[in-house]
Design an enzyme around this catalytic site. Structure first.
Site, short mmCIF file in Angstrom:
data_model
loop_
_atom_site.label_atom_id
_atom_site.label_comp_id
_atom_site.label_asym_id
_atom_site.label_seq_id
_atom_site.Cartn_x
_atom_site.Cartn_y
_atom_site.Cartn_z
N GLY A 9 3.02 -5.44 0.53
CA GLY A 9 4.16 -4.56 0.21
C GLY A 9 4.56 -3.80 1.44
O GLY A 9 3.84 -2.89 1.87
N LEU A 10 5.70 -4.17 2.02
CA LEU A 10 6.12 -3.54 3.28
C LEU A 10 7.50 -2.89 3.09
O LEU A 10 8.40 -3.01 3.92
CB LEU A 10 6.14 -4.57 4.41
N GLY A 11 7.63 -2.18 1.97
CA GLY A 11 8.84 -1.40 1.73
C GLY A 11 8.81 -0.13 2.56
O GLY A 11 8.11 -0.04 3.57
N ASP A 32 4.78 -9.41 2.68
CA ASP A 32 5.91 -8.98 1.86
C ASP A 32 6.74 -10.22 1.58
O ASP A 32 6.82 -11.12 2.43
CB ASP A 32 6.75 -7.94 2.64
N LYS A 169 -2.77 12.08 -8.45
CA LYS A 169 -1.40 11.91 -7.93
C LYS A 169 -0.38 12.21 -9.02
O LYS A 169 0.67 12.81 -8.74
CB LYS A 169 -1.20 10.48 -7.41
N ASN A 173 2.44 15.09 -8.76
CA ASN A 173 3.88 14.89 -8.94
C ASN A 173 4.44 15.77 -10.04
O ASN A 173 5.58 16.25 -9.95
CB ASN A 173 4.18 13.41 -9.24
N GLU A 176 4.98 19.01 -8.53
CA GLU A 176 6.17 18.85 -7.67
C GLU A 176 7.46 19.07 -8.47
O GLU A 176 8.39 19.72 -8.00
CB GLU A 176 6.11 17.44 -7.09
#
Lengths: 299, 299, 299, 299
Positions: A9-11, A32, A169, A173, A176
């Site tokens: 995954g190289l977003g 990816d 996480k 969030n 957040e």
């Protein structure tokens, strides 16, 4: 200890993480589906490129089906002693089943919540992980490369067993959401008194040092106001990513009162409604009992 | 006991009340600045028309300056033993000062909260009053004419000293905000599942008998849905009348938590905002940290 | 420019401010009713000690009557060209009347919101002020001494005319309520899963770098958890200082929806109730319609 | 058309329903594990006692496992043309799977939400059902016997396909939470001004006729206050039954803002907490930055 790892995954997130890892001297083979960013042609090629024993593959793809598919394929490619890291925004409740499946093949599983957004490449990423001690120990060079400068314990935690990273996480969030809404309400109150507060941007900018409300989110708010002090170029339409919803669901499951985080979530829902069925019905009710004026829908 | 009284203000509420009082056999001299509805030409003429001793003048004009002006003029026209009834939606905190001023001239003061809207003429009005026992006793024929059929104590209360009537009415209206919003949220949840709930109007209509949520407001909701089952002809824009605000202010002064009534009030505020400065700032923040898409304002 | 100023009120905040000003080379004559901390015997003596023209007296006493009394006395002692600085937590709506009164005698008035609490001595104070340009210009050496290191505009703002400083501080504190409650809800969600999150303190500590939720309040939360990771030594009883209430009142006056900040305020109210009349009545209602069990009060 | 039916579950609700059905001339064979209330010894015996074709068995047992177990056993006992009615408080999402399973054996399934509590025996029950038209048509004599007097459509609705009945009941209960909390907040505001509102019970009693807030829940509140005007004998501890939680979960799934119903739910959660971890952490935070006093836990 890991010196060469796989990254799937190289977003926006994954590509930056590959870069940060490489700068830290860790060899990364990235995969990816988009050939222009991928280092190898397939997941199988990625696994083949990794040195054993204890190959490490970090998965950084969208939560849900994409993550599920990659994990399923990896299960067939990895074996005894290897470790999968799930770094996406998966729901923590999915982690244990996944870990159990991989464990049948001797593959370890560590879930990691990664915070920091587009700033992570330069600032480092806040990391919360869940998993077995020895798997986490194996991954420490990776975590140290990704996390921010400074004391390790201020940017990284092994929060508990499998699932703890994603749970932490999720809560992060949720908080957040509440923080953002608190600043947003304050902004609106400042902006509501234009005759008195002649410099809203300057006022929030001045909160960046010395005050109780100073924070990174405030710094970002000031940055945003610099370019557009009345947010004229931006619509009041706010997406929600799923983790805010999970946080409220989780609170309900545990009978934890969550007035602030839920209010922040509902404000986002409202922001996306072209019109509110609920408020139409309140208007209709007022008309019924009081003969109060309503605004016809054409208006 | 009162057989002939004055009534100042012949708007939607006042005119209906005059009619209901007359039907009950009480003579009413009404004054309103609009000659076409007024029985006399001036407040002075109204006072002159009333028989003594213990003339009764009921004031039913908009809260704020209009009420203040009428009371000031009445103070100069009335005297020992007369009674003023303030039936508008005044803030209870104003009542005591007004009563004290009139008391200097020997004039009594009773504050009354009147509920029932346009339905009061036929159904009668719910009445809550504050004042001295003897003033209230004097007014009982008037209250009995205005209140609904049935046991007196189910449609009328002498809630306490001067101010108690308006305080009770303020709380009544605060509750009303909460009730309306609760039905509205339920309506939206029904309407959100059109594939499953194929008859939203019919569903709410079926709640009118036997259920825990049956109420007069529900009856009105069903009436409104009859004509327009998806509220297509009505805008999601809801006014607030002031008493909801006072209720929340009062809660804050008394450190009473008021999550539901305040949420109902804020939902009305939101309904009237063409766009939300707060949600623009949340959208801006998300863009800052996550590179999340925002919708440009033109959209 | 100011080199010697007066400071009235040497409590927790005032005494630290005197110290910080002196460290910066500004001569300070302080007055406090407690002789052991005061530099002079009276307000008159303080004024006499200051050099003219443009004597500067900073008032740092509790809001309400104490501030009112000091300002009234100062009005009689000061004259043309002098400047009073009101640094307490006064309501902004009081500022204009005060400024007008002092202006009759030629005395300037600047209102300042001061943030930073007990940490201000070392870190500096976040400052927001309101007033005329020339009065503010005169005071800049004082503001520069008090504010934190770094760019002036990140710890100080001249937010607008008289009242703007206190308004900005009020909004700042309102935001603070929301932020604290957001972290608090997150803490409770972490603590609710003790089997999964085995290190709550460590998890929040790890949010201090790189994450979206990093802030000074988070740093303080981590400090607090260090000593008492389950807050066993502390009661769930939270005071509110008045400015949170004003923020919600202000929102209501301006029809600004404030779901998060109001929820945070109400949570504090609830925290101080030995028992909730509202929830007793809900319990009673449930018993009425459903025969649901209630817990008798003795329990 | 049904003249003799089975009824499984003879608890508070089921026993009353059997009685109301019998009074209406419908023969009922009831089964309950407690022999002292049961008409037959087993579910099998119940089914055997019913005349065909189109045997009808109404299941009225607690949601979750008890309902699941009864339905599983019934599936083996019933056949082509029979109809099961699920009248408990099941989650609507379970209905479709259940219906599909029974459909394989030719057994129909109708889900019914039943409202009215302990008052249903005398007043009748509000009924919302989901299912196929012909199954519902078959059941109409049963529904007519159970529902209140008056027009059928004011106490009964066929709201949609399978699941619609339980969905409508879920929303009904969510609204109920909001309504109860609105009255509760109003009660607390009245009770907070004991010097002004000298008769809280009388004030709410007077709202029963003519006012906008009149309702059955208000009638119950007045009943409760009659016996205990300050709720001295009752604890501020409020259970929640599951359907309030589902309502909020459903809102989140559908991005429907639900501020009032969620606030009502959270108020119940809070009411049951011996102490609030969230508010402990807010107290700890205030101590950290302001040196504010906290109350040690022993207090």
């Amino acid at each position: 200890m890991v010196t060469h790892m796989g990254l799937v995954g190289l977003g926006k997130m994954g590509a930056n993480m590959r870069e940060r890892l490489r700068r830290a001297g860790i060899e990364v083979t990235g995969f990816d589906p988009r050939p222009e960013v991928s280092d190898v042609e397939s997941l199988a090629a990625l696994v083949d490129a990794l040195p054993g024993p204890r190959r490490v593959v970090w998965v950084m793809v969208p939560a849900g089906d994409p993550t599920r598919d990659v994990l399923a394929e990896l299960a067939g490619l990895l074996g005894e002693g290897d470790v999968v890291v799930e770094g996406g925004n998966s729901h923590y409740a999915e982690d244990q089943a996944r870990a159990a499946e991989l464990a049948e093949r001797g593959v370890g599983y560590v879930d990691v919540g990664v915070s920091g957004g587009v700033w992570g490449l330069e600032n480092g990423y806040g990391l919360m992980c869940g998993g077995d001690d020895d798997d986490v120990a194996e991954l420490m060079p990776v975590f140290d490369a990704l996390r921010p400068e400074g004391p390790r314990e201020e940017g990284f935690v092994h929060a508990g067993p499998v699932g703890a990273g994603h749970y932490a996480k999720m809560v992060h969030n949720g908080i957040e959401y509440g923080l953002m809404q608190a600043y947003a309400e304050g902004y609106e109150l400042l902006a509501a008194k234009k005759g008195l507060i002649t410099d809203v941007h300057g006022t929030m900018r001045a909160w960046q040092r010395g005050t109780v409300v100073r924070s990174w989110l405030l710094d970002l708010m000031v940055r945003a106001l610099e370019h557009d002090p009345w947010f004229e170029a931006i619509d009041d339409w706010v997406e929600d990513s799923g983790e805010g919803r999970w946080t409220v669901d989780e609170a309900i499951d545990n009978a934890v009162p969550l007035p602030v985080i839920s209010a922040a979530l509902f404000a986002r829902f409202s922001s996306r409604q072209p019109e509110s069925p609920a408020m139409k019905s309140v208007a209709a009710l007022r008309q019924q009992f009081g003969g109060h004026a309503v605004r016809p829908s054409a208006e």
